[in-house]
Enzyme design. Structure first.
Site, PDB file in Angstrom:
ATOM      1  N   LYS A 182       0.870  -1.182   0.000  1.00 13.54           N
ATOM      2  CA  LYS A 182       0.000   0.000   0.000  1.00 13.54           C
ATOM      3  C   LYS A 182       0.903   1.226   0.000  1.00 13.54           C
ATOM      4  CE  LYS A 182      -1.555   2.874   2.883  1.00 13.54           C
ATOM      5  NZ  LYS A 182      -1.505   4.115   2.038  1.00 13.54           N
ATOM      6  N   GLU A 238       9.534   2.115  10.864  1.00 12.55           N
ATOM      7  CA  GLU A 238      10.594   3.102  10.618  1.00 12.55           C
ATOM      8  C   GLU A 238       9.887   4.448  10.591  1.00 12.55           C
ATOM      9  OE1 GLU A 238      12.692   5.818   9.558  1.00 12.55           O
ATOM     10  OE2 GLU A 238      12.314   5.133   7.517  1.00 12.55           O
ATOM     11  N   CYS A 285      13.399  11.723   7.049  1.00 13.41           N
ATOM     12  CA  CYS A 285      13.320  11.466   8.493  1.00 13.41           C
ATOM     13  C   CYS A 285      14.685  11.520   9.155  1.00 13.41           C
ATOM     14  CB  CYS A 285      12.639  10.126   8.764  1.00 13.41           C
ATOM     15  SG  CYS A 285      13.333   8.752   7.830  1.00 13.41           S
ATOM     16  N   GLU A 319       9.166  17.391  14.477  1.00 11.36           N
ATOM     17  CA  GLU A 319       9.686  17.044  13.159  1.00 11.36           C
ATOM     18  C   GLU A 319       8.953  17.907  12.134  1.00 11.36           C
ATOM     19  OE1 GLU A 319      10.825  13.083  10.587  1.00 11.36           O
ATOM     20  OE2 GLU A 319       8.876  13.118  11.573  1.00 11.36           O
TER      21      GLU A 319
END
Length: 483
Positions: free
Chosen positions: A177, A252, A285, A385
């Site tokens: 997906k 992750e 990231c 973030e």
């Protein structure tokens, strides 16, 4: 009105199929804010069909010889290389990576990972002694089953190859997906998988959103493993959704990397760190978004960072050059603007950039390369973030203070160290709470795993570690003739 490209079909059991129910979603080019394609979001019927195909294909695929699976992956690599420009164009269109960067990095990271998996797999022992010299106790590595691979939009092929390739090498079957806002590259990828001729059901792809197909895969009783890359918030939701069926869940997630720059660092350390922070428009990231600088070098570092930010050009994806492109969406652009404004309101010094579009651009989701100085680690720009080209520079006085600030975050993906002192580098590499530490601008070696700790998740993707991630270990006694 321009005709939108139609990518509504899913790939299930070796065929392109129509969705059970039409649920159209337009794909937006972030450089122009215009719709360029239309996909369909999957429903429960589509998810069930894909999982059923993967489940049916699993016994035969798991029983294939490793050499057979390797040959398929080598064929995939050959076709992937041939489709390089198609893939790069899709990524530029769907998520705004500039075309030169899209071909050189967004596409090429897939080559890198597939080659590393091939190299690791050729030497992989599926049954091996538990200890040297003891052939009675063995460890067997076996496929998990049906794997749901849920991938993000920021590095599409990086994550697709890090999940799909080791899964099928391990003997698992897969339902992919991809991100619904950047699905075009995964459609090209699926065409590649189809051309490679994998047995029907080994690889399947269903488009959908997280609340729909993502959740359906997470709770599905016939899915044995979920491998997810994305936000920490979504990773927590997937973990909870998967708990009732006791799946293997590998995450992750986000990061807020600290880059520790000491006064004895090499001359390019600061500029290198700023460029890394801004790369891919800050949508990585592992970006070093907090630069911690030794106080005696702090003013100089801020000056260098300001210059690099002002020299960083921003422009549309389909233009040659080393510029950075837009961020992925209006939603993301708004979030970044709010965080930049919050940094100003909190009292950080805006050194470069700021809110609003770059002056030469009137449309598209473009963010001005932004640098803040005089930041404290309690400010929102140091804790959140941001996922945009925004750098926070924080001074420190001692090594111990630098480590404390670096570790004072929920995240733990990648940290960076810049110093000419070897013993300091070694010391800091062990003290920093992260799955990866990169020092003096040197990338990790081929075959090193990618992954973090804490709220960054604990995945280990890539190389032999990434192969083992998609397998279960079985410990066996009585293996030798004399047992």
């Amino acid at each position: 009105m321009t005709q939108l490209k139609d990518y509504r079909q899913f790939y299930i059991n070796g065929q392109w199929v129509n969705p059970a129910v039409a649920r159209d979603l337009e794909v937006i080019d972030p450089s122009t804010e215009q719709a360029v394609a239309v996909i369909s979001l999957g429903d429960q019927v589509d998810t069930d069909a894909a999982v059923a195909a993967a489940k049916a294909a699993f016994p035969a695929w798991a029983a294939t010889a490793p050499e057979t699976r390797l040959a398929y992956v080598e064929k995939i690599l050959e076709i992937y290389n041939r489709r390089a420009q198609d893939m790069a164009d899709a990524i530029s269109l769907e998520m705004g990576a500039p075309q030169d960067m899209s071909l050189a990095d967004q596409f090429d990271c897939g080559v890198y990972h597939i080659e590393n998996f091939i190299e690791a797999f050729k030497n992989f022992e599926f049954v091996r002694p538990l200890k040297d010299g003891n052939d009675d106790s063995m460890v067997a590595w076996e496929p998990v089953g049906v794997v749901a691979a849920i991938t993000p939009w920021n590095w599409p092929m990086n994550q697709v190859t890090l999940k799909v390739i080791p899964a099928i090498l391990a003997g698992d079957t897969v339902v992919l997906k991809p991100s619904e806002i950047a699905p075009l590259s995964s459609i090209v990828w699926t065409e590649i998988m189809h051309e490679a001729g994998l047995p029907a059901g080994v690889y399947n792809m269903v488009n959908g959103d997280g609340l729909g197909v993502g959740t359906q895969l997470s709770v599905h009783p016939d899915v044995a493993m979920v491998s997810f890359t994305g936000s920490t918030r979504a990773g927590i939701a997937i973990t909870k959704a998967s708990a009732d069926t006791v799946k293997k869940v590998v995450l992750e997630l986000g990061g807020k990397g600290a880059n520790l720059v000491f006064a004895d660092a090499d001359a390019d350390a600061v500029a290198r760190g700023v460029r890394h922070c801004f790369y891919n428009s800050g949508q990585s990231c592992n970006a070093p978004t907090r630069m911690l600088v030794e106080r005696s070098f702090y003013d100089k570092a801020v000056e260098i960072a300001k210059q690099v930010a002002e020299e960083t050009t921003v422009d549309v994806a389909f233009k040659e050059g080393a510029h950075i492109g837009p961020v992925i969406s209006k939603l993301q652009w708004d979030k970044i603007q709010d965080l930049i404004q919050a940094g100003i309101d909190e009292g950080a010094t805006l050194v470069a950039g700021g809110t609003g579009l770059p002056e030469h651009l009137s449309e598209g989701y473009f963010v001005r390369p932004t640098v803040f100085a005089n930041v404290t680690n309690e400010m929102g720009i140091a804790r959140n973030e941001i996922f945009g080209p925004v750098l926070a520079i924080i001074p420190f006085d001692t090594e111990e203070e630098a480590v404390a600030v670096a570790n004072d975050t929920i995240y733990g993906l990648t940290n960076y160290v810049q110093t000419s002192d070897l013993e300091r580098r070694r010391r800091l590499s062990r003290l920093l709470q992260a799955g990866m530490v990169e020092m003096n601008g040197k990338s990790r070696a081929r075959g090193a795993a990618f992954g973090g700790v804490k709220a960054s998740g604990r995945a280990r993707e890539g190389g032999v570690y990434g192969l083992e991630e998609f397998m279960d270990s079985k410990f066996i006694s009585g293996w030798s003739e004399n047992s």
